[in-house]
Scaffold this motif. Structure first.
Motif, PDB file in Angstrom:
ATOM      1  N   ASN A  14       0.805  -1.217   0.000  1.00  0.00           N
ATOM      2  CA  ASN A  14       0.000   0.000   0.000  1.00  0.00           C
ATOM      3  C   ASN A  14       0.839   1.269   0.000  1.00  0.00           C
ATOM      4  OD1 ASN A  14      -2.865  -1.077   0.269  1.00  0.00           O
ATOM      5  ND2 ASN A  14      -1.796  -2.177   1.908  1.00  0.00           N
ATOM      6  N   VAL A  15       2.129   1.103  -0.233  1.00  0.00           N
ATOM      7  CA  VAL A  15       3.053   2.228  -0.355  1.00  0.00           C
ATOM      8  C   VAL A  15       3.898   2.002  -1.604  1.00  0.00           C
ATOM      9  CG1 VAL A  15       4.949   3.505   0.704  1.00  0.00           C
ATOM     10  CG2 VAL A  15       3.144   2.536   2.144  1.00  0.00           C
ATOM     11  N   ARG A  16       4.019   3.034  -2.444  1.00  0.00           N
ATOM     12  CA  ARG A  16       4.816   2.945  -3.668  1.00  0.00           C
ATOM     13  C   ARG A  16       6.017   3.883  -3.587  1.00  0.00           C
ATOM     14  NH1 ARG A  16       2.030   4.750  -8.772  1.00  0.00           N
ATOM     15  NH2 ARG A  16       3.878   3.761  -9.677  1.00  0.00           N
ATOM     16  N   ILE A  17       7.116   3.463  -4.229  1.00  0.00           N
ATOM     17  CA  ILE A  17       8.262   4.361  -4.428  1.00  0.00           C
ATOM     18  C   ILE A  17       8.528   4.397  -5.932  1.00  0.00           C
ATOM     19  CG2 ILE A  17      10.609   4.968  -3.772  1.00  0.00           C
ATOM     20  CD1 ILE A  17      10.390   3.232  -1.371  1.00  0.00           C
ATOM     21  N   PRO A  18       7.778   5.190  -6.679  1.00  0.00           N
ATOM     22  CA  PRO A  18       7.963   5.223  -8.131  1.00  0.00           C
ATOM     23  C   PRO A  18       9.099   6.157  -8.533  1.00  0.00           C
ATOM     24  CG  PRO A  18       6.153   6.647  -7.524  1.00  0.00           C
ATOM     25  CD  PRO A  18       6.650   6.015  -6.240  1.00  0.00           C
ATOM     26  N   PHE A  19       9.684   5.883  -9.672  1.00  0.00           N
ATOM     27  CA  PHE A  19      10.673   6.790 -10.246  1.00  0.00           C
ATOM     28  C   PHE A  19       9.952   7.979 -10.863  1.00  0.00           C
ATOM     29  CE2 PHE A  19      12.706   7.976 -14.353  1.00  0.00           C
ATOM     30  CZ  PHE A  19      13.762   8.701 -13.824  1.00  0.00           C
ATOM     31  N   GLY A  20      10.470   9.173 -10.657  1.00  0.00           N
ATOM     32  CA  GLY A  20       9.884  10.350 -11.270  1.00  0.00           C
ATOM     33  C   GLY A  20      10.442  11.616 -10.671  1.00  0.00           C
ATOM     34  N   ALA A  21      10.118  12.729 -11.277  1.00  0.00           N
ATOM     35  CA  ALA A  21      10.551  14.034 -10.790  1.00  0.00           C
ATOM     36  C   ALA A  21       9.900  14.336  -9.446  1.00  0.00           C
ATOM     37  CB  ALA A  21      10.183  15.114 -11.810  1.00  0.00           C
ATOM     38  N   GLY A  22      10.468  15.308  -8.736  1.00  0.00           N
ATOM     39  CA  GLY A  22       9.934  15.665  -7.431  1.00  0.00           C
ATOM     40  C   GLY A  22       8.463  16.033  -7.468  1.00  0.00           C
ATOM     41  N   CYS A  23       8.055  16.789  -8.490  1.00  0.00           N
ATOM     42  CA  CYS A  23       6.657  17.210  -8.576  1.00  0.00           C
ATOM     43  C   CYS A  23       5.740  16.037  -8.940  1.00  0.00           C
ATOM     44  CB  CYS A  23       6.490  18.348  -9.572  1.00  0.00           C
ATOM     45  SG  CYS A  23       7.350  18.120 -11.139  1.00  0.00           S
ATOM     46  N   MET A  24       6.288  15.013  -9.586  1.00  0.00           N
ATOM     47  CA  MET A  24       5.475  13.834  -9.878  1.00  0.00           C
ATOM     48  C   MET A  24       5.141  13.062  -8.603  1.00  0.00           C
ATOM     49  SD  MET A  24       7.219  12.301 -13.323  1.00  0.00           S
ATOM     50  CE  MET A  24       7.183  13.203 -14.875  1.00  0.00           C
ATOM     51  N   THR A  25       6.158  12.888  -7.740  1.00  0.00           N
ATOM     52  CA  THR A  25       5.916  12.132  -6.516  1.00  0.00           C
ATOM     53  C   THR A  25       5.164  12.961  -5.482  1.00  0.00           C
ATOM     54  OG1 THR A  25       8.138  12.715  -5.722  1.00  0.00           O
ATOM     55  CG2 THR A  25       7.881  10.601  -6.840  1.00  0.00           C
ATOM     56  N   PHE A  26       5.229  14.274  -5.596  1.00  0.00           N
ATOM     57  CA  PHE A  26       4.488  15.147  -4.687  1.00  0.00           C
ATOM     58  C   PHE A  26       3.048  15.338  -5.130  1.00  0.00           C
ATOM     59  CE2 PHE A  26       2.987  19.236  -3.117  1.00  0.00           C
ATOM     60  CZ  PHE A  26       3.361  19.197  -1.777  1.00  0.00           C
ATOM     61  N   GLN A  84      -8.250   6.180  -7.115  1.00  0.00           N
ATOM     62  CA  GLN A  84      -8.358   4.727  -7.088  1.00  0.00           C
ATOM     63  C   GLN A  84      -9.223   4.275  -5.911  1.00  0.00           C
ATOM     64  OE1 GLN A  84      -7.036   3.515  -9.885  1.00  0.00           O
ATOM     65  NE2 GLN A  84      -6.386   5.655 -10.179  1.00  0.00           N
ATOM     66  N   PRO A  85      -9.827   3.078  -6.004  1.00  0.00           N
ATOM     67  CA  PRO A  85     -10.681   2.579  -4.912  1.00  0.00           C
ATOM     68  C   PRO A  85      -9.927   2.414  -3.592  1.00  0.00           C
ATOM     69  CG  PRO A  85     -11.022   1.308  -6.931  1.00  0.00           C
ATOM     70  CD  PRO A  85      -9.838   2.189  -7.180  1.00  0.00           C
ATOM     71  N   ALA A  86      -8.677   1.980  -3.645  1.00  0.00           N
ATOM     72  CA  ALA A  86      -7.859   1.818  -2.437  1.00  0.00           C
ATOM     73  C   ALA A  86      -6.546   2.576  -2.652  1.00  0.00           C
ATOM     74  CB  ALA A  86      -7.584   0.344  -2.154  1.00  0.00           C
ATOM     75  N   PRO A  87      -6.563   3.890  -2.505  1.00  0.00           N
ATOM     76  CA  PRO A  87      -5.384   4.693  -2.832  1.00  0.00           C
ATOM     77  C   PRO A  87      -4.189   4.367  -1.953  1.00  0.00           C
ATOM     78  CG  PRO A  87      -7.007   6.000  -1.651  1.00  0.00           C
ATOM     79  CD  PRO A  87      -7.668   4.704  -1.995  1.00  0.00           C
ATOM     80  N   ARG A  88      -3.008   4.402  -2.578  1.00  0.00           N
ATOM     81  CA  ARG A  88      -1.769   4.098  -1.881  1.00  0.00           C
ATOM     82  C   ARG A  88      -0.987   5.368  -1.578  1.00  0.00           C
ATOM     83  NH1 ARG A  88       0.476  -0.100  -6.256  1.00  0.00           N
ATOM     84  NH2 ARG A  88      -0.440   1.514  -7.584  1.00  0.00           N
ATOM     85  N   ALA A  89      -0.048   5.237  -0.653  1.00  0.00           N
ATOM     86  CA  ALA A  89       0.866   6.328  -0.340  1.00  0.00           C
ATOM     87  C   ALA A  89       2.002   6.337  -1.354  1.00  0.00           C
ATOM     88  CB  ALA A  89       1.422   6.154   1.066  1.00  0.00           C
ATOM     89  N   ILE A  90       2.586   7.514  -1.548  1.00  0.00           N
ATOM     90  CA  ILE A  90       3.712   7.675  -2.465  1.00  0.00           C
ATOM     91  C   ILE A  90       4.907   8.241  -1.705  1.00  0.00           C
ATOM     92  CG2 ILE A  90       4.584   8.860  -4.515  1.00  0.00           C
ATOM     93  CD1 ILE A  90       2.461   6.791  -5.187  1.00  0.00           C
ATOM     94  N   VAL A  91       6.010   7.500  -1.747  1.00  0.00           N
ATOM     95  CA  VAL A  91       7.265   7.999  -1.193  1.00  0.00           C
ATOM     96  C   VAL A  91       7.985   8.796  -2.274  1.00  0.00           C
ATOM     97  CG1 VAL A  91       9.515   7.364  -0.220  1.00  0.00           C
ATOM     98  CG2 VAL A  91       7.455   6.063   0.393  1.00  0.00           C
ATOM     99  N   GLY A  92       8.386   9.999  -1.925  1.00  0.00           N
ATOM    100  CA  GLY A  92       9.024  10.870  -2.904  1.00  0.00           C
ATOM    101  C   GLY A  92      10.325  11.482  -2.399  1.00  0.00           C
TER     102      GLY A  92
END
Length: 271
Positions: A190-202, A212-220
């Motif tokens: 339920n937590v993702r660490i995707p590759f992307g620019a700072g504004c993408m992860t923020f 999404q029905p079960a939204p996840r957290a994003i580590v940025g």
């Protein structure tokens, strides 16, 4: 009485959680974000300010995309799509079209640091082909207002809701929030660490998760360029942990019964 966060108290945050939400007009006590990169205004918000970006004045294409005001068009990048793909990967100094774009940027007074990165490439992806796949895989979100406001969560009045909440965390706090995000959920991803620019992860990825029905957290703050700015503004030890509002409410409600009140966590924060 302003809003307080049980999470912030339980994990002993250094900076307040940040609320991000759309508005049809900026708050009276806010300051318009200036400059090309959104990271420095976000740092100001962490220090207590209310800042806002507008659909007409947001000068960073990535941020405008992330906030949902415009889809990203790599053809508008200096030299076009192929130069953008090489900018993310192998660089533009070794092919004729890229060399011409470099000369054009120098002639128009583009900052030397950007010209250097454009020429040698950021090296974030191995090939231009992988960079093209990366761009094509990005989600799009639709803005709900002409302004994006970012402010300390504690400035939200009771009953008000934000779109996203971001925590700026060190390694121990990141561990705690990762556990808490999974605490009442099925599965353990339920937590993702995707590759992307700072504004993408923020913004971009969390906004997409909010739909999404079960939204996840994003580590940025995994973006090397973003860390360059944030380490000077806030310190080098911080990562971001951004959650859609519904997940924030869920996590807040679970603090008092969770591991955050028990021995293992207390032994960490009491060191």
């Amino acid at each position: 009485m302003f809003m307080k966060s049980a999470i912030a108290e339980a994990v002993s945050l250094r900076f307040p959680p940040l609320a991000a939400y759309y508005a049809q007009s900026p708050p009276a006590d806010s300051r318009e974000a200036g400059g090309m990169c959104v990271m420095l205004p976000i740092a100001r918000a962490a220090k207590g300010e209310t800042v806002y970006f507008s659909a007409t004045s947001c000068t960073c294409p990535g941020a405008s995309w992330g906030f949902g005001w415009a889809g990203f068009n790599p053809d508008l990048f200096p030299g076009g799509k192929e130069c953008f793909e090489r900018f993310l990967s192998t660089g533009n100094e070794h092919w004729e079209h890229g060399q011409h774009a470099i000369e054009q940027m120098k002639a128009h007074g583009v900052p030397k640091l950007f010209v250097q990165e454009f020429a040698e490439g950021e090296g974030f992806l191995k090939t231009p082909e992988l960079a093209a796949e990366f761009v094509d895989s990005m989600p799009n979100v639709e803005a709900e207002g002409q302004y994006m406001v970012i402010q300390p969560l504690e400035k939200l009045l009771p009953g008000a809701k934000a779109k996203l909440v971001t925590f700026l965390v060190d390694a121990d706090q990141l561990s705690a929030l990762t556990v808490l995000a999974n605490y009442a959920r099925h599965g353990n991803d339920n937590v993702r660490i995707p590759f992307g620019a700072g504004c993408m992860t923020f913004a971009l990825y969390p906004f997409h998760e909010s739909e999404q029905p079960a939204p996840r957290a994003i580590v940025g703050l995994t973006d090397i360029s973003a860390r360059f700015y944030m380490r000077k503004a806030l310190g080098k030890e911080f990562m971001s942990f951004t959650v859609p509002w519904t997940l924030f409410e869920e996590m807040e409600a679970n603090v008092s019964e969770s591991f955050l009140t028990r021995f293992a966590w207390k032994s960490i924060i009491e060191e």
